[in-house]
Design a protein around this motif. Structure first.
Motif, PDB file in Angstrom:
ATOM      1  N   ALA A  72       0.843  -1.214   0.000  1.00  0.00           N
ATOM      2  CA  ALA A  72       0.000   0.000   0.000  1.00  0.00           C
ATOM      3  C   ALA A  72       0.869   1.251   0.000  1.00  0.00           C
ATOM      4  O   ALA A  72       0.584   2.219  -0.712  1.00  0.00           O
ATOM      5  CB  ALA A  72      -0.941  -0.006   1.204  1.00  0.00           C
ATOM      6  N   GLU A  73       1.940   1.238   0.790  1.00  0.00           N
ATOM      7  CA  GLU A  73       2.852   2.387   0.829  1.00  0.00           C
ATOM      8  C   GLU A  73       3.565   2.558  -0.508  1.00  0.00           C
ATOM      9  O   GLU A  73       3.795   3.684  -0.964  1.00  0.00           O
ATOM     10  CB  GLU A  73       3.861   2.225   1.961  1.00  0.00           C
ATOM     11  CG  GLU A  73       3.247   2.361   3.330  1.00  0.00           C
ATOM     12  CD  GLU A  73       4.211   2.010   4.449  1.00  0.00           C
ATOM     13  OE1 GLU A  73       4.092   2.630   5.528  1.00  0.00           O
ATOM     14  OE2 GLU A  73       5.089   1.123   4.264  1.00  0.00           O
ATOM     15  N   GLY A  74       3.914   1.456  -1.154  1.00  0.00           N
ATOM     16  CA  GLY A  74       4.542   1.530  -2.472  1.00  0.00           C
ATOM     17  C   GLY A  74       3.656   2.253  -3.466  1.00  0.00           C
ATOM     18  O   GLY A  74       4.115   3.089  -4.247  1.00  0.00           O
ATOM     19  N   TRP A  75       2.355   1.959  -3.420  1.00  0.00           N
ATOM     20  CA  TRP A  75       1.416   2.640  -4.311  1.00  0.00           C
ATOM     21  C   TRP A  75       1.295   4.118  -3.972  1.00  0.00           C
ATOM     22  O   TRP A  75       1.135   4.959  -4.861  1.00  0.00           O
ATOM     23  CB  TRP A  75       0.049   1.961  -4.282  1.00  0.00           C
ATOM     24  CG  TRP A  75       0.032   0.735  -5.139  1.00  0.00           C
ATOM     25  CD1 TRP A  75      -0.045  -0.562  -4.725  1.00  0.00           C
ATOM     26  CD2 TRP A  75       0.130   0.690  -6.561  1.00  0.00           C
ATOM     27  NE1 TRP A  75      -0.013  -1.410  -5.799  1.00  0.00           N
ATOM     28  CE2 TRP A  75       0.095  -0.662  -6.945  1.00  0.00           C
ATOM     29  CE3 TRP A  75       0.238   1.659  -7.547  1.00  0.00           C
ATOM     30  CZ2 TRP A  75       0.161  -1.066  -8.280  1.00  0.00           C
ATOM     31  CZ3 TRP A  75       0.311   1.270  -8.873  1.00  0.00           C
ATOM     32  CH2 TRP A  75       0.274  -0.082  -9.225  1.00  0.00           C
ATOM     33  N   GLU A  76       1.377   4.456  -2.703  1.00  0.00           N
ATOM     34  CA  GLU A  76       1.335   5.869  -2.316  1.00  0.00           C
ATOM     35  C   GLU A  76       2.543   6.613  -2.875  1.00  0.00           C
ATOM     36  O   GLU A  76       2.422   7.750  -3.350  1.00  0.00           O
ATOM     37  CB  GLU A  76       1.276   5.992  -0.795  1.00  0.00           C
ATOM     38  CG  GLU A  76      -0.037   5.516  -0.219  1.00  0.00           C
ATOM     39  CD  GLU A  76      -0.056   5.369   1.286  1.00  0.00           C
ATOM     40  OE1 GLU A  76      -1.159   5.234   1.841  1.00  0.00           O
ATOM     41  OE2 GLU A  76       1.025   5.378   1.929  1.00  0.00           O
ATOM     42  N   VAL A  77       3.705   5.959  -2.859  1.00  0.00           N
ATOM     43  CA  VAL A  77       4.907   6.573  -3.443  1.00  0.00           C
ATOM     44  C   VAL A  77       4.712   6.775  -4.945  1.00  0.00           C
ATOM     45  O   VAL A  77       5.060   7.828  -5.484  1.00  0.00           O
ATOM     46  CB  VAL A  77       6.169   5.741  -3.136  1.00  0.00           C
ATOM     47  CG1 VAL A  77       7.363   6.244  -3.928  1.00  0.00           C
ATOM     48  CG2 VAL A  77       6.479   5.746  -1.641  1.00  0.00           C
ATOM     49  N   VAL A  78       4.145   5.780  -5.625  1.00  0.00           N
ATOM     50  CA  VAL A  78       3.885   5.927  -7.067  1.00  0.00           C
ATOM     51  C   VAL A  78       2.983   7.139  -7.317  1.00  0.00           C
ATOM     52  O   VAL A  78       3.236   7.938  -8.216  1.00  0.00           O
ATOM     53  CB  VAL A  78       3.266   4.645  -7.668  1.00  0.00           C
ATOM     54  CG1 VAL A  78       2.824   4.885  -9.110  1.00  0.00           C
ATOM     55  CG2 VAL A  78       4.254   3.484  -7.601  1.00  0.00           C
ATOM     56  N   ALA A  79       1.934   7.289  -6.495  1.00  0.00           N
ATOM     57  CA  ALA A  79       1.031   8.437  -6.653  1.00  0.00           C
ATOM     58  C   ALA A  79       1.789   9.751  -6.492  1.00  0.00           C
ATOM     59  O   ALA A  79       1.558  10.708  -7.251  1.00  0.00           O
ATOM     60  CB  ALA A  79      -0.117   8.347  -5.642  1.00  0.00           C
TER      61      ALA A  79
END
Length: 154
Positions: A137-144
């Motif tokens: 989930a944090e990885g996706w936040e970084v992508v955003a």
């Protein structure tokens, strides 16, 4: 009188010009780092919160905090996202990605960026961050957050 090599007066400026030109050359999108089977998997990844480029402000803010903190992304990619972080100079011949390069941003799918965070980038200093440092989930936040570096998002 000490001997002075006249060729040195020509060679030093020439070498400095070559190094400066190479260091300032724009970094264009590179070839895929993943194998074809891994690329197929990367392209199947989807963010749990929906479309990454239009992520809610709280997701982007969480990604910014992770990018600058726990994820240590800014150490290489820089606060500006230009690949000018404190450790960028140590990554020769593969300097950190310039996230402000909109051509790169348009060429890469969200799943590809997530795959790189999860598995790293072979042959470069980019190490896998999931699950050792970040959750998925944090990885996706970084992508955003990384997507915000390109002002020409579509």
């Amino acid at each position: 009188m000490p001997y002075r090599n006249p060729l040195g007066y020509v060679m030093l400026p020439a070498m400095m010009a070559v190094v400066t030109t190479a260091a300032c050359a724009p970094r264009q999108p590179t070839k895929d780092q993943a194998s074809p089977s891994a690329m197929k998997k990367a392209l199947s990844y989807k963010a749990p919160f929906g479309e990454v480029r239009t992520a809610p402000p709280e997701i982007v803010a969480a990604g910014k905090a992770l990018y600058e903190g726990k994820g240590r992304c800014s150490f290489c990619h820089g606060i500006s996202g230009k690949g000018d972080g404190r450790a960028a100079h140590m990554q020769v011949p593969h300097p950190p990605r310039d996230f402000t390069n909109c051509a790169f941003q348009k060429e890469r799918e969200d799943g590809e960026l997530f795959w790189t965070i999860k598995y790293g980038n072979p042959g470069t200093a980019m190490q896998p961050l999931i699950p050792g440092v970040l959750s998925e989930a944090e990885g996706w936040e970084v992508v955003a957050y990384v997507r915000t570096f390109c002002a020409e998002q579509s």
